[in-house]
Scaffold this active site. Structure first.
Site, mmCIF file in Angstrom:
data_model
loop_
_atom_site.group_PDB
_atom_site.id
_atom_site.type_symbol
_atom_site.label_atom_id
_atom_site.label_comp_id
_atom_site.label_asym_id
_atom_site.label_seq_id
_atom_site.Cartn_x
_atom_site.Cartn_y
_atom_site.Cartn_z
ATOM 1 N N ASN A 1 30.340 54.872 -4.114
ATOM 2 C CA ASN A 1 29.980 56.104 -4.911
ATOM 3 C C ASN A 1 29.440 56.003 -6.061
ATOM 4 O O ASN A 1 29.643 55.303 -6.984
ATOM 5 C CB ASN A 1 31.341 57.007 -4.977
ATOM 6 C CG ASN A 1 31.999 57.550 -3.567
ATOM 7 O OD1 ASN A 1 31.074 57.695 -2.757
ATOM 8 N ND2 ASN A 1 33.281 58.048 -3.781
ATOM 9 N N ALA A 2 28.430 56.990 -6.160
ATOM 10 C CA ALA A 2 27.951 57.518 -7.659
ATOM 11 C C ALA A 2 28.915 58.394 -7.906
ATOM 12 O O ALA A 2 28.953 59.527 -7.427
ATOM 13 C CB ALA A 2 26.575 57.969 -7.554
ATOM 14 N N ALA B 1 33.981 49.761 -3.377
ATOM 15 C CA ALA B 1 33.367 49.074 -4.461
ATOM 16 C C ALA B 1 34.378 48.607 -5.595
ATOM 17 O O ALA B 1 34.371 47.507 -5.969
ATOM 18 C CB ALA B 1 32.398 49.945 -5.024
ATOM 19 N N GLY C 1 53.563 53.725 -8.620
ATOM 20 C CA GLY C 1 52.893 54.177 -9.795
ATOM 21 C C GLY C 1 53.732 53.377 -11.060
ATOM 22 O O GLY C 1 53.824 52.109 -10.945
ATOM 23 N N GLY D 1 56.343 50.521 -10.467
ATOM 24 C CA GLY D 1 55.975 49.134 -9.771
ATOM 25 C C GLY D 1 55.749 49.337 -8.248
ATOM 26 O O GLY D 1 55.126 50.276 -7.761
ATOM 27 N N GLY E 1 45.114 51.875 -8.216
ATOM 28 C CA GLY E 1 45.623 51.443 -6.846
ATOM 29 C C GLY E 1 44.692 50.360 -6.359
ATOM 30 O O GLY E 1 45.170 49.328 -5.589
ATOM 31 N N ASP E 2 43.459 50.520 -6.510
ATOM 32 C CA ASP E 2 42.373 49.649 -5.931
ATOM 33 C C ASP E 2 42.691 48.311 -6.664
ATOM 34 O O ASP E 2 42.696 47.192 -6.012
ATOM 35 C CB ASP E 2 40.835 50.132 -6.264
ATOM 36 C CG ASP E 2 40.798 51.345 -5.416
ATOM 37 O OD1 ASP E 2 41.070 51.652 -4.278
ATOM 38 O OD2 ASP E 2 39.862 52.203 -6.189
ATOM 39 N N GLY F 1 37.572 54.662 -16.894
ATOM 40 C CA GLY F 1 36.714 54.350 -15.654
ATOM 41 C C GLY F 1 37.407 53.585 -14.665
ATOM 42 O O GLY F 1 38.317 52.950 -14.910
#
Length: 336
Positions: free
Chosen positions: A28-29, A62, A247, A250, A280-281, A316
């Protein structure tokens, strides 16, 4: 038969040697707009800052691919990423970010649609509202056997999937990987849509947070006991291992053999949560990296919570993703 059992055993061990990790998914942008409030119908409003509206690379696919590459630094393992590029100026910028992070993007397609985009309206109190433009992320080939990355998925050490591309893409990749005894790790984050019933048996790991686990099972997930009970229900549908992120609390992992592993969160470096986007990623990528390196499951969980603690300490998604050396340092010395 015994051949199938051996494939399952191999997938569960994620026996990997030096084979690449493959991530298939979205790019995504992210357009971040800092606003005072959302405009009412028919109203024109100025943004909160004159220099807002900048583009940040994102998308769950990404994020996971770049995190995997950064966390594999120095190990010699390659990260392959398969996505669909748009036909606009964002695509060039996004492609450069992926290449600069050392990803193999040789199987990505270029579509005649705009890049996938997320317009993120950020209010002064930190709340955000998001509008998603599917764009290139929904422009995958229609036929299952035409998906880019099918061949790669059979030769990977592990395959990471999320829910920001069409379901038939995930189904084709997961089936191909599972049939070759490759470990498949499915993130539940992304679009809220049901899994097809037969899909679960292709998954080695499914990774929901507690809200997604509640949605998948229809069961409460307020306490640890409830989380474990809900995860067991998911295992009855054919998923072998359920890895639930909690979260600040843990994570909990339920294995195929019925074992429960718990891991508390790491203190956030600097003591302050700055931005949870991409946490999460980062967690899922780090878990996969440790897993294919043959680390014990508790150690995989520890590496994952350490990496995600670093990611929330910075702004970010992609800019905040941690390096291998930083994560090792936090685990060893308690600071980055």
């Amino acid at each position: 038969g015994s051949g199938r059992d051996e494939l399952r055993a191999r997938a569960a061990r994620c026996e990997a040697s030096g084979r690449p990790i493959l991530v298939v998914g979205s790019l995504n942008a992210d357009i971040i707009l800092e606003i005072s409030r959302l405009p009412k119908r028919g109203e024109t409003l100025g943004a909160r800052k004159p220099d807002t509206g900048y583009m940040v690379p994102g998308g769950k696919g990404a994020n996971q691919a770049v995190a995997t590459a950064r966390l594999s630094q120095g190990t010699g393992r390659v990260t392959q990423f398969v996505c669909q590029f748009g036909n606009d100026s964002h695509a060039k910028v996004l492609e450069k970010v992926l290449v600069d992070n050392g990803l193999d993007i040789s199987e990505c397609n270029h579509t005649d649609k705009p890049s996938g985009q997320a317009f993120i309206f950020l209010e002064p109190d930190g709340h955000n509202s998001i509008l998603i433009v599917g764009g290139a992320n929904v422009a995958w080939p229609a036929a299952a056997n035409d998906q880019p990355g099918l061949g790669l998925s059979r030769k990977a050490s592990a395959v990471l999937l999320q829910k920001e591309v069409p379901e038939h893409v995930n189904e084709a990749i997961a089936e191909a990987a599972a049939s070759a005894g490759v470990c498949v790790i499915q993130d539940v984050g992304g679009e809220d849509r049901p899994f097809s019933p037969g899909f679960f048996r292709h998954l080695t790991y499914i990774c929901p947070n507690e809200t997604e686990l509640e949605r998948l099972t229809g069961l409460p997930t307020s306490t640890e006991a409830q989380v474990i009970a809900a995860a067991r229900e998911l295992q009855k549908k054919g998923v072998r291992n359920v890895l639930v992120t909690l979260g600040a609390d843990g994570a909990v992992l339920l294995t195929e053999g019925g074992m429960v592993f718990r891991q508390s969160a790491f203190p956030v470096p600097g003591g302050r949560v700055v931005d949870t986007t991409g946490a999460g990623d980062t967690f899922r990528a780090a878990f996969a990296v440790a897993l294919v390196e043959g680390k014990p499951l508790q150690e995989c969980l520890r590496f994952a919570v350490a990496a995600s603690a670093i990611s929330v300490s910075r702004m970010g998604a992609i800019p905040s993703l941690p390096l291998r050396a930083e994560t090792d340092s936090l685990m060893k010395f308690g600071h980055v």
